[in-house]
Design a protein around this motif. Structure first.
Motif, mmCIF file in Angstrom:
data_model
loop_
_atom_site.group_PDB
_atom_site.id
_atom_site.type_symbol
_atom_site.label_atom_id
_atom_site.label_comp_id
_atom_site.label_asym_id
_atom_site.label_seq_id
_atom_site.Cartn_x
_atom_site.Cartn_y
_atom_site.Cartn_z
ATOM 1 N N ALA A 126 -3.323 8.110 -1.538
ATOM 2 C CA ALA A 126 -4.312 8.018 -2.619
ATOM 3 C C ALA A 126 -5.588 7.316 -2.180
ATOM 4 O O ALA A 126 -6.541 7.224 -2.955
ATOM 5 C CB ALA A 126 -3.700 7.270 -3.800
ATOM 6 N N LYS A 127 -5.607 6.844 -0.916
ATOM 7 C CA LYS A 127 -6.755 6.078 -0.406
ATOM 8 C C LYS A 127 -7.071 4.896 -1.331
ATOM 9 O O LYS A 127 -8.232 4.590 -1.627
ATOM 10 C CB LYS A 127 -7.983 6.967 -0.221
ATOM 11 N N ALA A 128 -6.020 4.245 -1.790
ATOM 12 C CA ALA A 128 -6.174 3.125 -2.717
ATOM 13 C C ALA A 128 -6.874 1.948 -2.046
ATOM 14 O O ALA A 128 -6.668 1.679 -0.862
ATOM 15 C CB ALA A 128 -4.803 2.679 -3.227
ATOM 16 N N ASP A 129 -7.710 1.248 -2.810
ATOM 17 C CA ASP A 129 -8.285 0.002 -2.318
ATOM 18 C C ASP A 129 -7.677 -1.208 -3.023
ATOM 19 O O ASP A 129 -7.877 -2.338 -2.608
ATOM 20 C CB ASP A 129 -9.814 -0.012 -2.428
ATOM 21 N N LEU A 130 -6.897 -0.965 -4.102
ATOM 22 C CA LEU A 130 -6.223 -2.048 -4.801
ATOM 23 C C LEU A 130 -4.971 -1.484 -5.473
ATOM 24 O O LEU A 130 -5.015 -0.391 -6.049
ATOM 25 C CB LEU A 130 -7.134 -2.667 -5.866
ATOM 26 N N VAL A 131 -3.878 -2.221 -5.392
ATOM 27 C CA VAL A 131 -2.659 -1.874 -6.119
ATOM 28 C C VAL A 131 -2.421 -2.935 -7.178
ATOM 29 O O VAL A 131 -2.369 -4.126 -6.879
ATOM 30 C CB VAL A 131 -1.440 -1.795 -5.179
ATOM 31 N N PHE A 132 -2.314 -2.505 -8.435
ATOM 32 C CA PHE A 132 -2.021 -3.392 -9.557
ATOM 33 C C PHE A 132 -0.566 -3.132 -9.940
ATOM 34 O O PHE A 132 -0.219 -2.088 -10.481
ATOM 35 C CB PHE A 132 -2.974 -3.080 -10.714
ATOM 36 N N ALA A 133 0.302 -4.089 -9.620
ATOM 37 C CA ALA A 133 1.732 -3.967 -9.884
ATOM 38 C C ALA A 133 2.256 -5.365 -10.204
ATOM 39 O O ALA A 133 1.479 -6.282 -10.485
ATOM 40 C CB ALA A 133 2.457 -3.362 -8.681
ATOM 41 N N GLY A 134 3.565 -5.541 -10.174
ATOM 42 C CA GLY A 134 4.137 -6.856 -10.454
ATOM 43 C C GLY A 134 5.449 -7.017 -9.728
ATOM 44 O O GLY A 134 6.044 -6.046 -9.259
ATOM 45 N N TRP A 135 5.912 -8.258 -9.638
ATOM 46 C CA TRP A 135 7.227 -8.494 -9.048
ATOM 47 C C TRP A 135 8.286 -7.894 -9.961
ATOM 48 O O TRP A 135 8.355 -8.189 -11.139
ATOM 49 C CB TRP A 135 7.470 -9.986 -8.841
ATOM 50 N N GLY A 154 -4.853 -3.085 4.857
ATOM 51 C CA GLY A 154 -6.217 -3.080 4.359
ATOM 52 C C GLY A 154 -6.322 -2.784 2.886
ATOM 53 O O GLY A 154 -7.389 -2.427 2.394
ATOM 54 N N VAL A 155 -5.225 -2.937 2.143
ATOM 55 C CA VAL A 155 -5.207 -2.641 0.713
ATOM 56 C C VAL A 155 -4.984 -3.934 -0.060
ATOM 57 O O VAL A 155 -4.071 -4.703 0.253
ATOM 58 C CB VAL A 155 -4.084 -1.634 0.365
ATOM 59 N N GLY A 156 -5.815 -4.177 -1.072
ATOM 60 C CA GLY A 156 -5.682 -5.373 -1.881
ATOM 61 C C GLY A 156 -4.607 -5.230 -2.944
ATOM 62 O O GLY A 156 -4.106 -4.132 -3.205
ATOM 63 N N SER A 157 -4.269 -6.342 -3.581
ATOM 64 C CA SER A 157 -3.247 -6.343 -4.624
ATOM 65 C C SER A 157 -3.667 -7.236 -5.779
ATOM 66 O O SER A 157 -4.343 -8.254 -5.582
ATOM 67 C CB SER A 157 -1.907 -6.860 -4.079
ATOM 68 N N TYR A 158 -3.229 -6.847 -6.971
ATOM 69 C CA TYR A 158 -3.329 -7.725 -8.139
ATOM 70 C C TYR A 158 -1.942 -7.730 -8.760
ATOM 71 O O TYR A 158 -1.360 -6.666 -9.014
ATOM 72 C CB TYR A 158 -4.373 -7.238 -9.149
ATOM 73 N N VAL A 159 -1.395 -8.933 -9.017
ATOM 74 C CA VAL A 159 -0.023 -9.074 -9.506
ATOM 75 C C VAL A 159 -0.025 -9.363 -10.999
ATOM 76 O O VAL A 159 -0.730 -10.265 -11.469
ATOM 77 C CB VAL A 159 0.707 -10.213 -8.759
#
Length: 346
Positions: A126-135, A154-159
Motif C-alpha cells: 500500500a506504500k503506507a507512510d503511517l500505520v494506525f493500529a493498537g496492541w 521506514g514506516v511510522g506508527s500511531y498506537v
C-alpha cells in the motif's frame, strides 16, 4: 500469522515515501483548499503517543488503519484523503457491510485492503507512510508486527491509546479512562494532520452527548450491576477498567462489576461473574458466534441460572464497534442509559 517476505524493491519504495516524521516539506503545496501545514507554520509538530514522542514535519498522506473503530476515528476527522486503505474483518464491521455505518461515505471512498490480519507485506504494497493500529488491534510481539519493526522499514506508527501497555503484569493495557483515550487520540491526530479545529469540535460534541445521557440518569437510587460478555464458554472474555465498556457502563448509570481489573480486555472465571451477580449483561455483538447464540448460551448455562440478569432476562446487545475505542462510544453510552432506565423502572 506467517512471517512476511519483504523484497528489497518494496523496502526501497517505502523508505522513499516515509511517514513525514523527521522529514522536511518545503513545497508549500495547498491541501484541501488551504495552505499546507508546512507553509502555514503548523509544522513541525511534536506529539506524545503511549509515552513515545514523535515529531512530524508534514502530515502523513498514505495511512493504513487496522480494525473498524480505528478506521472510523480517521473518518470522523475527515481524513479519508490521507488514507491508503484499511484492514477490518467483515464480521467485526456488522452494520457497515449493510450500508448502515455513520461514516458510510468513508467506507465507500477508502479501499478495504484486507478482511484478514494486517501484515508487513500489505503495508508495503500500500506504500503506507503511517500505520494506525493498537496492541492486540494489529500490533503484537507474537506476530512480529510492531511499531519498532515498521520503523525499520521506514514506516511510522500511531498506537491506539486504549491499547497502550501500562507496565502492569504481563502485557496489561490502559493508561487512562476509555473515553479520555478516545478524546486524546482525536486531539493528537488533529495535531498530526493539522485539523485541530475538527478534532476539538468532535470532542466537544461527544462530551455533550455523554453529558446529555448522564443528565437523564437518576441521581438517587442504586446503579444496576452490569457485566460485559464478549465471548467464551469455558471462561468469559470481558472488559476491565481501561476498555471502552467501562466508561460506557458507568456513564450510562451502571455499576461495572469488573471495574477493579486494571486492564482492557481480560478473561475471568464464571465463578467471579456469579459472585458479583450482575443485574444486566451487555453482549458484544461480533465474531462467528451471533449475539443471539451468545444470549442462548448465557440463558441456558447452568452455573448462571441464579444470576439476576439471567433470571430476569436482562440482556442488552451492542456492536463491537460501539464497545472498542471509536467515535461510536458516546452514542453507545446514550443507548445503554436508555435501557438502564427501563431496568430501574421495572
Amino acid at each position: 500469522m506467517r512471517t512476511a517476505r519483504i523484497s528489497l524493491a518494496l523496502l526501497a519504495a517505502v523508505t522513499l515515501t516515509s511517514c513525514g516524521a523527521k522529514v522536511s516539506d518545503a513545497s508549500g503545496d495547498k491541501q484541501d483548499g488551504k495552505q499546507s501545514g508546512a507553509a502555514s507554520g503548523h509544522y513541525p509538530v511534536t506529539i506524545e503517543n503511549c509515552g513515545v514522542k514523535t515529531t512530524y514535519d508534514k502530515a502523513p498522506r498514505r495511512v493504513v488503519t487496522n480494525d473498524v473503530g480505528i478506521t472510523e476515528i480517521m473518518f470522523a476527522l475527515g481524513l479519508e484523503d490521507h488514507m491508503a486503505g484499511y484492514v477490518a474483518p467483515r464480521y467485526k464491521t456488522g452494520r457497515d457491510d449493510k450500508g448502515e455505518a455513520p461514516w458510510k461515505t468513508g467506507y465507500d471512498k477508502v479501499k478495504r485492503l484486507s478482511d484478514k490480519e494486517i501484515n508487513k507485506e500489505l503495508v508495503l504494497d500500500a506504500k503506507a507512510d503511517l500505520v494506525f493500529a493498537g496492541w492486540n488491534y494489529g500490533f503484537g510481539e507474537g506476530n512480529a508486527f510492531t511499531p519498532e519493526a515498521l520503523k525499520k522499514l521506514g514506516v511510522g506508527s500511531y498506537v491506539l491509546t486504549e491499547s497502550c501497555h501500562n507496565g502492569g503484569s504481563g502485557k496489561s493495557r490502559g493508561v487512562m479512562p476509555p473515553l479520555e483515550a478516545l478524546y486524546t487520540d482525536l486531539e493528537t491526530l488533529g495535531k498530526i494532520f493539522d485539523v485541530e479545529d475538527r478534532a476539538s469540535a468532535l470532542v466537544e460534541r461527544f462530551k455533550k452527548r455523554v453529558a446529555d445521557a448522564q443528565a437523564g440518569v437518576p441521581k438517587d437510587g442504586r446503579a444496576p450491576r452490569v457485566f460485559l460478555y464478549d465471548d467464551g464458554r469455558d471462561k468469559p472474555l470481558t472488559a476491565g477498567a481501561f476498555a471502552g465498556p467501562h466508561d460506557i457502563i458507568t456513564k450510562a448509570g451502571g455499576d461495572h462489576v469488573m471495574k477493579d481489573l486494571k486492564d482492557s480486555w481480560v478473561t475471568v472465571g464464571w465463578e467471579t461473574v456469579v459472585e458479583r451477580d450482575p443485574e444486566v449483561i451487555v453482549i458484544n455483538n461480533y465474531g462467528d458466534v451471533s449475539a443471539e447464540e451468545k444470549k442462548k448460551f448465557l440463558m441456558s448455562y447452568p452455573p448462571l441460572a441464579g444470576v439476576s440478569a439471567i433470571k430476569n432476562d436482562r440482556v442488552f446487545v451492542l456492536d463491537y464497534v460501539d464497545l472498542v475505542e471509536s467515535p461510536r462510544n458516546p452514542a453507545a453510552v446514550a443507548a445503554l442509559a436508555d435501557y438502564l432506565k427501563g431496568v430501574r423502572n421495572r
